[in-house]
Design a protein around this motif. Sequence first.
Motif, PDB file in Angstrom:
ATOM      1  N   PHE A 215       0.834  -1.430  -0.016  1.00 20.12           N
ATOM      2  CA  PHE A 215      -0.066  -0.060  -0.165  1.00 20.12           C
ATOM      3  C   PHE A 215       0.688   1.406   0.037  1.00 20.12           C
ATOM      4  CE2 PHE A 215      -2.890  -3.060   1.734  1.00 20.12           C
ATOM      5  CZ  PHE A 215      -4.130  -2.885   0.864  1.00 20.12           C
ATOM      6  N   LEU A 239      -3.508  -3.438  -5.558  1.00 22.40           N
ATOM      7  CA  LEU A 239      -4.255  -3.119  -4.530  1.00 22.40           C
ATOM      8  C   LEU A 239      -4.993  -1.723  -4.382  1.00 22.40           C
ATOM      9  CD1 LEU A 239      -0.864  -3.787  -2.139  1.00 22.40           C
ATOM     10  CD2 LEU A 239      -2.843  -4.983  -2.342  1.00 22.40           C
ATOM     11  N   TRP A 242      -8.295  -3.241  -6.539  1.00 23.60           N
ATOM     12  CA  TRP A 242      -8.905  -4.350  -5.695  1.00 23.60           C
ATOM     13  C   TRP A 242      -9.260  -5.302  -6.678  1.00 23.60           C
ATOM     14  CZ3 TRP A 242      -7.577  -3.535  -1.022  1.00 23.60           C
ATOM     15  CH2 TRP A 242      -7.931  -4.098  -0.213  1.00 23.60           C
ATOM     16  N   PRO A 271      -8.070  -9.022   2.302  1.00 22.03           N
ATOM     17  CA  PRO A 271      -8.616  -7.871   2.911  1.00 22.03           C
ATOM     18  C   PRO A 271      -8.466  -7.925   4.420  1.00 22.03           C
ATOM     19  CG  PRO A 271     -10.286  -8.256   1.212  1.00 22.03           C
ATOM     20  CD  PRO A 271      -9.255  -9.582   1.098  1.00 22.03           C
ATOM     21  N   LYS A 275      -5.761  -6.347   7.025  1.00 25.14           N
ATOM     22  CA  LYS A 275      -6.537  -5.387   8.217  1.00 25.14           C
ATOM     23  C   LYS A 275      -5.943  -5.678   9.451  1.00 25.14           C
ATOM     24  CE  LYS A 275     -10.285  -2.471   8.836  1.00 25.14           C
ATOM     25  NZ  LYS A 275     -10.680  -1.402   8.237  1.00 25.14           N
ATOM     26  N   CYS A 286      -8.045  -0.408   4.984  1.00 21.46           N
ATOM     27  CA  CYS A 286      -8.451  -1.205   3.848  1.00 21.46           C
ATOM     28  C   CYS A 286      -9.777  -1.471   3.664  1.00 21.46           C
ATOM     29  CB  CYS A 286      -7.635  -2.257   3.318  1.00 21.46           C
ATOM     30  SG  CYS A 286      -7.620  -3.623   4.080  1.00 21.46           S
TER      31      CYS A 286
END
Length: 352
Positions: A215, A239, A242, A271, A275, A286
């Motif tokens: 990211f 990323l 998505w 995901p 997280k 995200c």
Amino acid sequence: MAATNDLGVGRGAPSFVASPREDSDEDFTTPPPSKVGKAPLQDDGNANDLDGMIGRRSKRVRTLSTKLDGRFQYEKKTKLLVGHPSPVINQANISVDPEERFQNSLKKLKAISSISFCGGVALSNKDILDLIDRKKNLSSKVMDALIKFSRHLLRTDDVDGDKLCVEVLDSKFVSLFCRQFPKFSRCPSKSEFQFPPSLTDLLSGAGESDRVQLFTDADYLYLPFNFDKKHWVALAVDLKSWKIIVLDSNTQRRKDSAIQDELMPLAVMLPYLFKQAAFNPLMSNCLLDPFSIERPIIIPQVASPLDTGIFSIFLIHTHATGGVSECVDFEVGGLQSEVKKLVSALILVGGY
């Protein structure tokens, strides 16, 4: 736009047209396939417009980026191009024929039992010879060694100091990650599911100096994926858009529905792993929506299933530097010559 079969996973993803390919009996996931419909042409977000081409080569003028030119540069001694004809430059800056370089490398290979590179990664003499001959599918051990070597290549700076915003993980991560899916699917609150520390360590690259953060430093995550221990593909996890782009060099081995079923654990769980890992604010914030899955139908196809492993490695290289359009321009007929260049580079980096 790059033509794709969209496999209908994720936010508002369209359904797809299933093409006539053979299914496998292996299915370790539980989600059912989506409805069958018609998918529009889509771009992978990292490629030039392909004018809606399906099954023919691009007629655009090739532009070699400095990233592509420098990808096989080691201490300014050697220069090789993946997918493009080029000489090798020796220490005296004199052009050397790639075949001559390869033959010299073979002589060195016969005199050693193994080579070590990229922080202690080792391949035996037999592993290298199997890579050259490809009379059987590449093992996870060999693929993971090549993945780590690829990470080293893609870390090479441009002459202007720019870097590719990519990260590459190996099949060990993929295997451990997918094994979490049965427990994950039974968990009543997915956001409370705890992935094992060993998995987040693999994601973060604990103890590895050449890793970058997703990211913030990497927009794409590349993963190798093996179906039935017989068929390798490369997954490009975008990323920003998505979605997971399946770079498949032998599409007749799997129907779209089978691809969806077997990649669903990745699409759904990634995901939540991001997280939980939360290495940076972008990762911790995200979305928890599943990744959509696309398989471009214009990726060059290899004649032998035994070539899918090494071709997946080259597809990672080419997609990282030019997207799907660069993958389309890879000359399948020159695969063996590119393998020879890669072997020569491995032996050189190993100090031989």
